[in-house]
Design a protein around this motif. Structure first.
Motif, short mmCIF file in Angstrom:
data_model
loop_
_atom_site.label_atom_id
_atom_site.label_comp_id
_atom_site.label_asym_id
_atom_site.label_seq_id
_atom_site.Cartn_x
_atom_site.Cartn_y
_atom_site.Cartn_z
N ALA A 171 8.72 -6.83 7.21
CA ALA A 171 9.47 -7.37 6.08
C ALA A 171 8.61 -7.46 4.83
O ALA A 171 9.04 -7.08 3.73
CB ALA A 171 10.04 -8.74 6.44
N GLU A 172 7.39 -7.95 4.99
CA GLU A 172 6.51 -8.12 3.84
C GLU A 172 6.14 -6.78 3.23
O GLU A 172 6.10 -6.62 2.00
CB GLU A 172 5.26 -8.89 4.24
CG GLU A 172 4.31 -9.22 3.09
CD GLU A 172 4.99 -10.03 1.98
OE1 GLU A 172 4.59 -9.87 0.81
OE2 GLU A 172 5.91 -10.81 2.28
N LEU A 173 5.86 -5.79 4.08
CA LEU A 173 5.50 -4.47 3.57
C LEU A 173 6.70 -3.83 2.86
O LEU A 173 6.54 -3.18 1.82
CB LEU A 173 5.00 -3.59 4.71
CG LEU A 173 4.43 -2.21 4.34
CD1 LEU A 173 3.36 -2.32 3.26
CD2 LEU A 173 3.87 -1.52 5.58
N CYS A 174 7.91 -4.02 3.40
CA CYS A 174 9.10 -3.50 2.73
C CYS A 174 9.27 -4.13 1.35
O CYS A 174 9.62 -3.45 0.38
CB CYS A 174 10.34 -3.78 3.58
SG CYS A 174 10.55 -2.68 5.00
N HIS A 180 7.26 -1.41 -6.42
CA HIS A 180 6.12 -0.67 -6.95
C HIS A 180 4.81 -0.93 -6.20
O HIS A 180 3.73 -0.73 -6.75
CB HIS A 180 5.91 -0.97 -8.44
CG HIS A 180 7.09 -0.63 -9.29
ND1 HIS A 180 7.41 0.66 -9.63
CD2 HIS A 180 8.04 -1.43 -9.86
CE1 HIS A 180 8.50 0.66 -10.39
NE2 HIS A 180 8.90 -0.59 -10.53
N GLY A 181 4.91 -1.39 -4.96
CA GLY A 181 3.70 -1.66 -4.18
C GLY A 181 2.96 -2.90 -4.63
O GLY A 181 1.76 -3.04 -4.39
N ARG A 182 3.69 -3.85 -5.24
CA ARG A 182 3.05 -5.05 -5.78
C ARG A 182 3.14 -6.22 -4.80
O ARG A 182 4.12 -6.39 -4.09
CB ARG A 182 3.68 -5.44 -7.11
CG ARG A 182 3.41 -4.42 -8.20
CD ARG A 182 3.90 -4.88 -9.55
NE ARG A 182 5.37 -4.97 -9.59
CZ ARG A 182 6.03 -5.26 -10.72
NH1 ARG A 182 5.37 -5.49 -11.85
NH2 ARG A 182 7.35 -5.33 -10.71
N ASP A 183 2.09 -7.03 -4.81
CA ASP A 183 2.02 -8.26 -4.02
C ASP A 183 1.69 -9.39 -4.98
O ASP A 183 0.58 -9.44 -5.52
CB ASP A 183 0.96 -8.13 -2.93
CG ASP A 183 0.86 -9.37 -2.06
OD1 ASP A 183 1.79 -10.21 -2.10
OD2 ASP A 183 -0.14 -9.51 -1.33
N ASN A 184 2.68 -10.28 -5.23
CA ASN A 184 2.50 -11.36 -6.21
C ASN A 184 2.06 -10.83 -7.57
O ASN A 184 1.17 -11.39 -8.22
CB ASN A 184 1.50 -12.39 -5.70
CG ASN A 184 2.03 -13.15 -4.49
OD1 ASN A 184 3.21 -13.49 -4.43
ND2 ASN A 184 1.17 -13.40 -3.52
N CYS A 187 -0.66 -4.84 -8.08
CA CYS A 187 -0.37 -3.58 -7.40
C CYS A 187 -1.44 -3.32 -6.34
O CYS A 187 -2.62 -3.18 -6.66
CB CYS A 187 -0.32 -2.44 -8.40
SG CYS A 187 0.25 -0.90 -7.68
N VAL A 188 -1.03 -3.29 -5.07
CA VAL A 188 -1.98 -3.11 -3.97
C VAL A 188 -1.82 -1.76 -3.28
O VAL A 188 -2.64 -1.39 -2.44
CB VAL A 188 -1.82 -4.24 -2.93
CG1 VAL A 188 -2.21 -5.58 -3.55
CG2 VAL A 188 -0.41 -4.30 -2.36
N MET A 189 -0.76 -1.00 -3.64
CA MET A 189 -0.53 0.32 -3.04
C MET A 189 0.50 1.05 -3.88
O MET A 189 1.22 0.43 -4.67
CB MET A 189 -0.02 0.17 -1.60
CG MET A 189 1.39 -0.41 -1.52
SD MET A 189 1.93 -0.71 0.17
CE MET A 189 1.11 -2.29 0.43
N PRO A 190 0.62 2.38 -3.74
CA PRO A 190 1.72 3.07 -4.40
C PRO A 190 3.04 2.60 -3.81
O PRO A 190 3.14 2.36 -2.60
CB PRO A 190 1.47 4.55 -4.09
CG PRO A 190 0.03 4.62 -3.69
CD PRO A 190 -0.29 3.30 -3.04
#
Length: 208
Positions: A171-174, A180-184, A187-190
């Motif tokens: 769920a978190e990865l989705c 845009h691959g953002r966490d809070n 941007c941590v990934m494409p």
């Protein structure tokens, strides 16, 4: 003429969207999105629901998160084109397997199985249940289940989709990949822009 789709929009649905227009947050990822996800999880019996802007996007994220780097993804022949095309976009090769002509499903354990026209499957690591949203879906054997909220299905957000899972990491990865691959905000990934606007979620919450 038999219409391809005959969805029902009530006065309450219209009012929900109008109310959402008065919200300071009408794009994706707002408070109505969160409410809709919680309601979907409650109705279906899954721990997590992640809404996206189409059932196709939901399949793409399910493949990336639940199937990882599988080079070949097995799936039934009786399905919509997105089931196979999203495997290709996930850099995997779709391998089609025939279905039982009576049950309309494949009885083998496949990487992806399909609830075609709502006929439930009994196996699969990922379930494409685009046409099969219903209470207490009971797919405990699957790592992820995808739903379409297109206007041709039982309830709609106009366009939209859902990834259902009991796995927090999926769920978190989705959620990161849809934004845009953002966490809070970082941007941590494409990633992709697969967010479903709060306006659409307001319609979905009313329809649900």
């Amino acid at each position: 003429m038999i219409p391809y789709t005959s969805h029902k929009i009530t006065d309450a649905d219209k009012q929900a969207v109008l109310d959402a227009l008065d919200s300071p947050h009408i794009s994706g990822g707002g408070p109505i999105t969160t409410q809709f996800e919680r309601a979907l999880a409650d109705v279906t019996g899954f721990k997590y629901a992640v809404v996206v802007n189409s059932g196709t996007a939901a399949l793409h994220l399910a493949y990336l998160t639940a199937l990882g780097n599988k080079r070949v993804i097995t799936m039934p022949t009786l399905t919509f084109v997105a089931t196979a095309s999203m495997a290709l976009l996930a850099k995997s090769q779709p391998l089609l397997k025939d279905v039982n002509e009576t049950t309309l499903v494949n009885d083998e354990f496949l990487d992806v199985t399909v609830d075609y026209a709502g006929y439930p499957t009994r196996n699969g690591k990922v379930i494409d249940a685009s046409q099969g949203l219903r209470p207490d879906m009971n797919y405990g054997y699957a790592d992820a289940v995808t739903i379409s909220l297109h206007a041709t299905n039982g309830m709609t957000t106009g366009e939209g989709g859902v990834v259902l899972t009991d796995h927090e990491d999926i769920a978190e990865l989705c959620r990161q990949l849809r934004d845009h691959g953002r966490d809070n905000g970082e941007c941590v990934m494409p990633g992709y822009n697969y967010r479903l606007p709060d306006l659409n979620c307001a319609l979905g919450l009313s329809q649900l």
